[in-house]
Design a protein around this motif. Sequence first.
Motif, PDB file in Angstrom:
ATOM      1  N   LEU A   1       0.818  -1.243   0.132  1.00 11.95           N
ATOM      2  CA  LEU A   1      -0.154   0.025   0.043  1.00 11.95           C
ATOM      3  C   LEU A   1       0.923   1.315   0.150  1.00 11.95           C
ATOM      4  O   LEU A   1       0.539   2.228  -0.556  1.00 11.95           O
ATOM      5  CB  LEU A   1      -0.941  -0.018   1.116  1.00 11.95           C
ATOM      6  CG  LEU A   1      -2.282   0.945   1.178  1.00 11.95           C
ATOM      7  CD1 LEU A   1      -2.997   0.654  -0.116  1.00 11.95           C
ATOM      8  CD2 LEU A   1      -3.116   1.000   2.319  1.00 11.95           C
ATOM      9  N   GLU A   2       1.929   1.089   0.870  1.00 16.33           N
ATOM     10  CA  GLU A   2       2.960   2.349   0.665  1.00 16.33           C
ATOM     11  C   GLU A   2       3.341   2.603  -0.582  1.00 16.33           C
ATOM     12  O   GLU A   2       3.396   3.895  -1.035  1.00 16.33           O
ATOM     13  CB  GLU A   2       3.954   2.201   1.617  1.00 16.33           C
ATOM     14  CG  GLU A   2       3.921   1.636   3.140  1.00 16.33           C
ATOM     15  CD  GLU A   2       3.904   0.097   2.892  1.00 16.33           C
ATOM     16  OE1 GLU A   2       4.759  -0.599   2.735  1.00 16.33           O
ATOM     17  OE2 GLU A   2       2.647  -0.340   3.200  1.00 16.33           O
ATOM     18  N   THR A   3       3.984   1.517  -1.341  1.00 21.62           N
ATOM     19  CA  THR A   3       4.223   1.968  -2.742  1.00 21.62           C
ATOM     20  C   THR A   3       3.271   2.396  -3.481  1.00 21.62           C
ATOM     21  O   THR A   3       3.253   3.602  -4.347  1.00 21.62           O
ATOM     22  CB  THR A   3       4.751   0.619  -3.174  1.00 21.62           C
ATOM     23  OG1 THR A   3       5.472   0.025  -2.359  1.00 21.62           O
ATOM     24  CG2 THR A   3       5.361   0.803  -4.716  1.00 21.62           C
ATOM     25  N   ALA A   4       2.105   2.042  -3.245  1.00 23.72           N
ATOM     26  CA  ALA A   4       0.870   2.547  -4.221  1.00 23.72           C
ATOM     27  C   ALA A   4       0.737   3.843  -3.995  1.00 23.72           C
ATOM     28  O   ALA A   4       0.525   4.800  -5.004  1.00 23.72           O
ATOM     29  CB  ALA A   4      -0.269   1.878  -4.070  1.00 23.72           C
ATOM     30  N   ASN A   5       0.596   4.316  -2.762  1.00 23.11           N
ATOM     31  CA  ASN A   5       0.355   5.597  -2.371  1.00 23.11           C
ATOM     32  C   ASN A   5       1.516   6.419  -2.727  1.00 23.11           C
ATOM     33  O   ASN A   5       1.126   7.766  -3.181  1.00 23.11           O
ATOM     34  CB  ASN A   5       0.131   5.610  -0.717  1.00 23.11           C
ATOM     35  CG  ASN A   5      -1.381   5.302  -0.284  1.00 23.11           C
ATOM     36  OD1 ASN A   5      -2.079   5.023  -1.206  1.00 23.11           O
ATOM     37  ND2 ASN A   5      -1.219   4.695   0.848  1.00 23.11           N
ATOM     38  N   GLU A   6       2.701   6.243  -2.409  1.00 24.06           N
ATOM     39  CA  GLU A   6       3.775   6.742  -3.249  1.00 24.06           C
ATOM     40  C   GLU A   6       3.771   7.162  -4.503  1.00 24.06           C
ATOM     41  O   GLU A   6       3.846   8.384  -5.018  1.00 24.06           O
ATOM     42  CB  GLU A   6       5.101   6.332  -2.830  1.00 24.06           C
ATOM     43  CG  GLU A   6       6.479   7.379  -2.928  1.00 24.06           C
ATOM     44  CD  GLU A   6       7.745   6.630  -2.687  1.00 24.06           C
ATOM     45  OE1 GLU A   6       7.995   6.745  -1.456  1.00 24.06           O
ATOM     46  OE2 GLU A   6       8.251   6.070  -3.475  1.00 24.06           O
ATOM     47  N   ALA A   7       3.592   6.259  -5.599  1.00 23.60           N
ATOM     48  CA  ALA A   7       3.267   6.347  -6.873  1.00 23.60           C
ATOM     49  C   ALA A   7       2.246   7.256  -7.181  1.00 23.60           C
ATOM     50  O   ALA A   7       2.309   7.900  -7.997  1.00 23.60           O
ATOM     51  CB  ALA A   7       3.353   4.977  -7.270  1.00 23.60           C
ATOM     52  N   LEU A   8       1.040   7.057  -6.482  1.00 28.59           N
ATOM     53  CA  LEU A   8       0.285   7.886  -6.816  1.00 28.59           C
ATOM     54  C   LEU A   8       0.380   9.467  -6.423  1.00 28.59           C
ATOM     55  O   LEU A   8      -0.193  10.366  -7.211  1.00 28.59           O
ATOM     56  CB  LEU A   8      -1.044   7.474  -5.901  1.00 28.59           C
ATOM     57  CG  LEU A   8      -2.556   8.199  -6.110  1.00 28.59           C
ATOM     58  CD1 LEU A   8      -3.292   7.717  -7.532  1.00 28.59           C
ATOM     59  CD2 LEU A   8      -3.447   7.954  -5.024  1.00 28.59           C
ATOM     60  N   SER A   9       0.906   9.635  -5.290  1.00 32.20           N
ATOM     61  CA  SER A   9       1.243  11.034  -5.062  1.00 32.20           C
ATOM     62  C   SER A   9       2.072  11.599  -6.171  1.00 32.20           C
ATOM     63  O   SER A   9       1.954  12.759  -6.845  1.00 32.20           O
ATOM     64  CB  SER A   9       1.982  11.230  -4.019  1.00 32.20           C
ATOM     65  OG  SER A   9       1.512  10.643  -2.690  1.00 32.20           O
TER      66      SER A   9
END
Length: 358
Positions: A71-79
């Motif tokens: 989830l952290e990777t997904a959130n960082e990529a989304l930002s």
Amino acid sequence: MKEFVYTSSPSRVVFGSGALNRVAEEIDLLGVSKVLVLSTSGQVKRAEHIVDLLGQRAVGLYSKAVMHVPLETANEALSESKRLGADCAVAIGGGSTIGLAKAIALKSTVADFPIIAIPSTYAGSEMTSIYGFTEGGVKTTGKDPRVLPRTVIYDPDLSLSLAFKLTLTSGMNAIAHAVEGLYAREGNPVMNLMAEEGIHVIASEFSRLKADPANLEARSSILYGAWLCGTVLGNVGMALHHKLCHTLGGAFNLSHAEVHTVMLPHSIAYNASVIPEAMVIMCRALDTGSPASCLQKLARENGAAISLRDLGLPETDLDRAADLAVAKPYWNPRPVERASIRELLQNAWEGLLPSSDY
Ligand code: NAD
């Protein structure tokens, strides 16, 4: 002919050696212009090449995709996608990178955020509207039409760098989609045709590729087979085998493709007595009287691990694996019973022949 429902998925497939060079043209066809390119750190050079091919259409590159979409990777990529004002993504890589693109498309505030997938393994995610995230070691999956890649560019040149061992296990992963498609509840004759051809081409090319891993013709055939198998995965539900693999991969962090390779013969053996029509098709596709042992032999003779022990799973984890595999089971043609599943897992751990007595 039995009754069936067939829904085709709206995706465009561009296939061929050198097809990668058409990426800018394909972006223009989609009517988008601000591309975020995605990859794992291992494939960053390829991603940079895509950035070059896209020219001004590329607004950035995010190369931190990892297995199971944390989830952290997904959130960082989304930002990063928001910061750069991206309106689409090009994912070059295997299921992990394509999974990251799906996560962005799902969470993006841009109403229509198309994905172009350029797969470099045979995992098949590019043909599905299935997404997944991992949080605290727990993987959650779902389905959403927004995450289905709009265009898929299959370029066999990309697989030349795929080590033979990963080619073999990833190919087995693809075969597993086709196998489960043959006995899926939502199965239909179109998927059966694709599944049979997919199993046949992939299984029959391994020996040619082992002798010459740079054989582009063989790599091209396997990629074609992987497209067929991925299409099956995208159209029908998966059963016991995928539940076992998701359990073992998710809870014990075992490699996705290798787990498929070890487990598939045992999953087929478990269901064999209740799937006569699927068995006939598998026998034809593999030119054998026993698909389960044929696939295990194919894996063993070509150098893949055929036991969970060799994948590093401690024997003491088998009870927990059996508990998890029978909790919230996927639909399966044969009822899923804990005692039989525990026995199946024991055999798979020891690398024994798949048994018709599970
Ligand atoms: P992967 O994407 O994790 O790739 C494995 C490794 O191989 C990575 O390090 C990658 O950089 C490297 N690699 C990939 N292609 C290469 C190439 N051509 N040459 C050299 N190295 C290469 O592995 P995978 O098996 O493709 O994907 C597994 C993940 O995909 C799992 O998380 C699985 O759950 C998910 N998946 C999702 C779906 C879906 O429909 N959502 C379908 C299948 C798999």
